[in-house]
Design a protein around this motif. Structure first.
Motif, PDB file in Angstrom:
ATOM      1  N   UNK A 180       0.832  -1.216   0.000  1.00 15.88           N
ATOM      2  CA  UNK A 180       0.000   0.000   0.000  1.00 15.88           C
ATOM      3  C   UNK A 180       0.861   1.258   0.000  1.00 15.88           C
ATOM      4  N   UNK A 181       1.904   1.267   0.823  1.00 13.55           N
ATOM      5  CA  UNK A 181       2.766   2.440   0.904  1.00 13.55           C
ATOM      6  C   UNK A 181       3.476   2.694  -0.418  1.00 13.55           C
ATOM      7  N   UNK A 182       3.946   1.645  -1.061  1.00 12.77           N
ATOM      8  CA  UNK A 182       4.712   1.786  -2.299  1.00 12.77           C
ATOM      9  C   UNK A 182       3.863   2.354  -3.430  1.00 12.77           C
ATOM     10  N   UNK A 183       2.583   2.097  -3.404  1.00  9.24           N
ATOM     11  CA  UNK A 183       1.702   2.630  -4.439  1.00  9.24           C
ATOM     12  C   UNK A 183       1.446   4.123  -4.259  1.00  9.24           C
ATOM     13  N   UNK A 184       1.476   4.572  -3.011  1.00 10.98           N
ATOM     14  CA  UNK A 184       1.163   5.973  -2.720  1.00 10.98           C
ATOM     15  C   UNK A 184       2.430   6.824  -2.617  1.00 10.98           C
ATOM     16  N   UNK A 185       3.428   6.307  -1.936  1.00  7.31           N
ATOM     17  CA  UNK A 185       4.673   7.059  -1.707  1.00  7.31           C
ATOM     18  C   UNK A 185       5.858   6.140  -1.973  1.00  7.31           C
ATOM     19  N   UNK A 186       6.130   5.835  -3.229  1.00  6.73           N
ATOM     20  CA  UNK A 186       7.139   4.825  -3.565  1.00  6.73           C
ATOM     21  C   UNK A 186       8.557   5.188  -3.158  1.00  6.73           C
ATOM     22  N   UNK A 187       8.864   6.464  -3.034  1.00  7.01           N
ATOM     23  CA  UNK A 187      10.233   6.850  -2.698  1.00  7.01           C
ATOM     24  C   UNK A 187      10.457   7.037  -1.194  1.00  7.01           C
ATOM     25  N   UNK A 188       9.476   6.657  -0.410  1.00  9.67           N
ATOM     26  CA  UNK A 188       9.624   6.730   1.039  1.00  9.67           C
ATOM     27  C   UNK A 188      10.775   5.841   1.509  1.00  9.67           C
ATOM     28  N   UNK A 189      11.648   6.395   2.323  1.00 12.01           N
ATOM     29  CA  UNK A 189      12.753   5.619   2.885  1.00 12.01           C
ATOM     30  C   UNK A 189      12.250   4.769   4.039  1.00 12.01           C
ATOM     31  N   UNK A 190      12.452   3.474   3.931  1.00 12.55           N
ATOM     32  CA  UNK A 190      12.019   2.547   4.974  1.00 12.55           C
ATOM     33  C   UNK A 190      13.140   2.227   5.951  1.00 12.55           C
ATOM     34  N   UNK A 191      14.356   2.202   5.460  1.00 14.59           N
ATOM     35  CA  UNK A 191      15.501   1.969   6.337  1.00 14.59           C
ATOM     36  C   UNK A 191      16.726   2.612   5.722  1.00 14.59           C
ATOM     37  N   UNK A 192      17.558   3.160   6.560  1.00 17.89           N
ATOM     38  CA  UNK A 192      18.806   3.753   6.089  1.00 17.89           C
ATOM     39  C   UNK A 192      19.793   3.779   7.239  1.00 17.89           C
ATOM     40  N   UNK A 193      20.802   2.998   7.121  1.00 18.53           N
ATOM     41  CA  UNK A 193      21.841   2.972   8.132  1.00 18.53           C
ATOM     42  C   UNK A 193      23.145   2.565   7.504  1.00 18.53           C
ATOM     43  N   UNK A 194      24.221   2.661   8.245  1.00 22.76           N
ATOM     44  CA  UNK A 194      25.525   2.278   7.692  1.00 22.76           C
ATOM     45  C   UNK A 194      25.597   0.790   7.386  1.00 22.76           C
ATOM     46  N   UNK A 195      26.377   0.457   6.381  1.00 22.12           N
ATOM     47  CA  UNK A 195      26.669  -0.941   6.067  1.00 22.12           C
ATOM     48  C   UNK A 195      27.999  -1.280   6.725  1.00 22.12           C
ATOM     49  N   UNK A 196      27.932  -1.930   7.875  1.00 23.93           N
ATOM     50  CA  UNK A 196      29.168  -2.307   8.554  1.00 23.93           C
ATOM     51  C   UNK A 196      29.908  -3.374   7.776  1.00 23.93           C
ATOM     52  N   UNK A 197      29.150  -4.133   6.987  1.00 26.70           N
ATOM     53  CA  UNK A 197      29.753  -5.122   6.083  1.00 26.70           C
ATOM     54  C   UNK A 197      30.650  -4.428   5.066  1.00 26.70           C
ATOM     55  N   UNK A 198      30.131  -3.398   4.390  1.00 27.22           N
ATOM     56  CA  UNK A 198      30.942  -2.669   3.412  1.00 27.22           C
ATOM     57  C   UNK A 198      32.094  -1.945   4.101  1.00 27.22           C
ATOM     58  N   UNK A 199      31.833  -1.408   5.280  1.00 27.31           N
ATOM     59  CA  UNK A 199      32.875  -0.714   6.032  1.00 27.31           C
ATOM     60  C   UNK A 199      34.040  -1.646   6.340  1.00 27.31           C
ATOM     61  N   UNK A 219      28.261   4.064   4.174  1.00 29.12           N
ATOM     62  CA  UNK A 219      27.126   4.651   4.885  1.00 29.12           C
ATOM     63  C   UNK A 219      25.798   4.040   4.462  1.00 29.12           C
ATOM     64  N   UNK A 220      25.838   3.150   3.465  1.00 33.36           N
ATOM     65  CA  UNK A 220      24.640   2.467   3.020  1.00 33.36           C
ATOM     66  C   UNK A 220      23.847   3.250   1.994  1.00 33.36           C
ATOM     67  N   UNK A 221      22.887   2.586   1.368  1.00 33.08           N
ATOM     68  CA  UNK A 221      21.956   3.192   0.419  1.00 33.08           C
ATOM     69  C   UNK A 221      20.550   2.985   0.961  1.00 33.08           C
ATOM     70  N   UNK A 222      19.727   4.034   1.047  1.00 27.79           N
ATOM     71  CA  UNK A 222      18.376   3.868   1.605  1.00 27.79           C
ATOM     72  C   UNK A 222      17.561   2.821   0.859  1.00 27.79           C
ATOM     73  N   UNK A 223      16.840   2.015   1.613  1.00 33.60           N
ATOM     74  CA  UNK A 223      15.875   1.087   1.018  1.00 33.60           C
ATOM     75  C   UNK A 223      14.539   1.813   0.939  1.00 33.60           C
ATOM     76  N   UNK A 224      14.056   2.029  -0.278  1.00 33.41           N
ATOM     77  CA  UNK A 224      12.817   2.789  -0.482  1.00 33.41           C
ATOM     78  C   UNK A 224      11.655   1.842  -0.764  1.00 33.41           C
TER      79      UNK A 224
END
Length: 349
Positions: A180-199, A219-224
Motif C-alpha cells: 500500500x505504501x509503495x503505491x502511494x509514496x514509492x520513494x519513502x525511505x524505509x531503512x537507512x543505516x551504515x553498512x558495517x559489512x561494506x565498512x 554509509x549504506x543506500x536507503x531502502x525505499x
C-alpha cells in the motif's frame, strides 16, 4: 570484429576509468558493460563467456574475480545495471527501480551482445545478491528463448537475495503494508543505516579491498518502498517456484550474523542475508540445482578471506568445468534436460 568479437560499430569501448587498463567499458543503453579484453588465441580456446551481475549498494570492482575466470579459460564481462555503479546518472536515486524487470532488461541486453559476439560459446551468468534474484527471474523468463534472446547455459548465484532476513511473521505482516505504501509514496525511505559489512571490507578500514565509496557506500543506500516492493514481488515468484532451464550453482555462507560494528564475525559470516533461509529456497529455482556452502564466507563470497574465497572460486570452477563439458544445450539456454536434482556440498576454508 575485434579480438573480443564485438564490432567497433556496435559498442564504443574505452579504458575503464575505475579499474584502469586493461579493463574497458562501453555504454549499453542505461547500463554499462565492462570487459577484460582477450587475445584472439584466448577467444579461440575459451570455454565460455561469463557475465557478472552485481548486487545492491554494489558495482563491478572485483578485478581478481575477472582475472581468476580469465586464467581458467573464460571470457569475462560484467554489467553495471541502470542507476548503479558506472551507470548512475545525475539526479537518479542509486539502485532505485520499481520493478526488477527493468534491470533484467539490462541483463538481457548484455547477454544479447555476448551471444552475438561469441555465438559458439556457452553463456555463464554469475550474479550476486539482488543481482542474483533478478538474474534468476530473467533466466526463468528466457528458458525457452533461442538465439541472442536465450537465457544462460549455466547460472552461478553468489548469496542471492531470495528472501528478506527475519521471521516469517514479520515478513507476512509487513508485505501488505509495504504494498500500500509503495503505491502511494514509492520513494519513502524505509531503512537507512551504515553498512558495517561494506565498512569492514574496505582496505582503508583494515579490510582487504579497494572500491569507490561513492558507488559502494559504507554509509549504506536507503531502502525505499518502491524498490522493496519490487524485491518482495520477485521473491514471491521464487517462493512459488521457478523453472530455470539451465544448471544452477547456488552458493552461500554456512553461517549468518548481525551487521554491526561490534560483531567479531563480520569477516567470516553473511551479515546481510540469512544464509540458511535463502538456501532453503534453492530447490525452487529449477530442476538442476547444486548447493555450495562456504565455511567462513561473507555475503559476497568472492570477497571473503583467503581460505573461504579460494574454496568458493575452486568450487565454482569445478562445477562449471563439469557442467559445461557435458552440456548439450550450450548456446541455446535450454538446459541439460536432466530430471529434478538438488545436490549439496560444503567446502571448509
Amino acid at each position: 570484429m575485434t579480438a573480443n568479437g564485438v564490432g567497433a560499430d556496435a559498442l564504443a569501448w574505452r579504458t575503464d576509468d575505475l579499474l584502469g587498463a586493461p579493463f574497458e567499458r562501453a555504454s549499453l543503453g542505461p547500463a554499462t558493460l565492462v570487459r577484460l579484453p582477450s587475445s584472439p588465441a584466448e577467444v579461440a580456446a575459451a570455454r565460455a563467456v561469463v557475465l557478472h551481475v552485481h548486487g545492491y549498494n554494489d558495482y563491478f570492482f572485483q578485478a581478481h574475480l575477472a582475472r581468476e575466470l580469465a586464467a581458467a579459460g573464460y571470457l569475462f564481462h560484467a554489467v553495471d545495471l541502470r542507476a548503479a555503479g558506472r551507470s548512475l546518472r545525475p539526479g537518479e536515486l542509486p539502485h532505485y527501480v520499481t520493478d526488477l524487470r527493468e534491470q533484467a532488461t539490462d541483463i538481457a541486453a548484455a547477454a544479447a551482445v555476448l551471444r552475438t559476439a561469441f555465438p559458439h560459446l556457452p553463456l555463464v551468468v554469475h550474479a550476486h545478491s539482488t543481482g542474483g534474484l533478478t538474474a534468476s527471474l530473467w533466466a526463468h523468463a528466457h528458458r525457452h528463448a533461442t538465439g541472442t534472446a536465450a537465457g544462460p547455459d549455466a547460472l552461478v548465484l553468489n548469496s542471492p537475495f531470495l528472501d528478506l532476513p527475519g521471521s516469517a511473521l514479520a515478513r507476512a505482516v509487513g508485505t501488505p503494508v509495504l504494498d500500500r505504501l509503495a503505491l502511494v509514496r514509492p520513494q519513502t525511505t524505509l531503512s537507512h543505516g551504515p553498512s558495517w559489512y561494506a565498512t569492514a571490507l574496505l582496505r582503508a578500514n583494515g579490510g582487504a579491498w579497494d572500491f569507490d565509496t561513492a558507488l559502494k557506500r559504507p554509509q549504506g543506500v536507503p531502502a525505499r518502498a518502491g524498490w522493496l516492493r519490487a524485491v518482495r514481488r520477485a521473491q514471491a515468484r521464487v517462493a512459488s517456484g521457478l523453472a530455470i532451464g539451465c544448471p544452477v550453482l547456488f552458493a552461500a555462507s554456512t553461517a549468518s550474523s548481525h551487521d554491526g560494528p561490534d560483531n567479531p564475525l563480520v569477516g567470516s559470516t553473511d551479515t546481510v542475508l540469512d544464509a540458511d533461509q535463502i538456501t532453503a529456497l534453492a530447490p525452487r529455482l529449477g530442476r538442476d540445482v547444486t548447493v555450495l556452502r562456504i565455511a567462513g564466507g561473507v555475503h559476497d563470497l568472492s570477497l571473503s578471506a583467503d581460505g573461504p574465497r579460494r574454496a568458493y572460486l575452486d568450487g565454482m570452477l569445478d562445477w562449471l568445468a563439469a557442467h559445461l563439458s557435458a552440456h548439450p544445450g550450450a548456446g541455446t539456454g535450454a538446459g541439460t534436460g536432466a530430471g529434478s536434482r538438488t545436490a549439496t556440498e560444503e567446502r571448509p576454508a
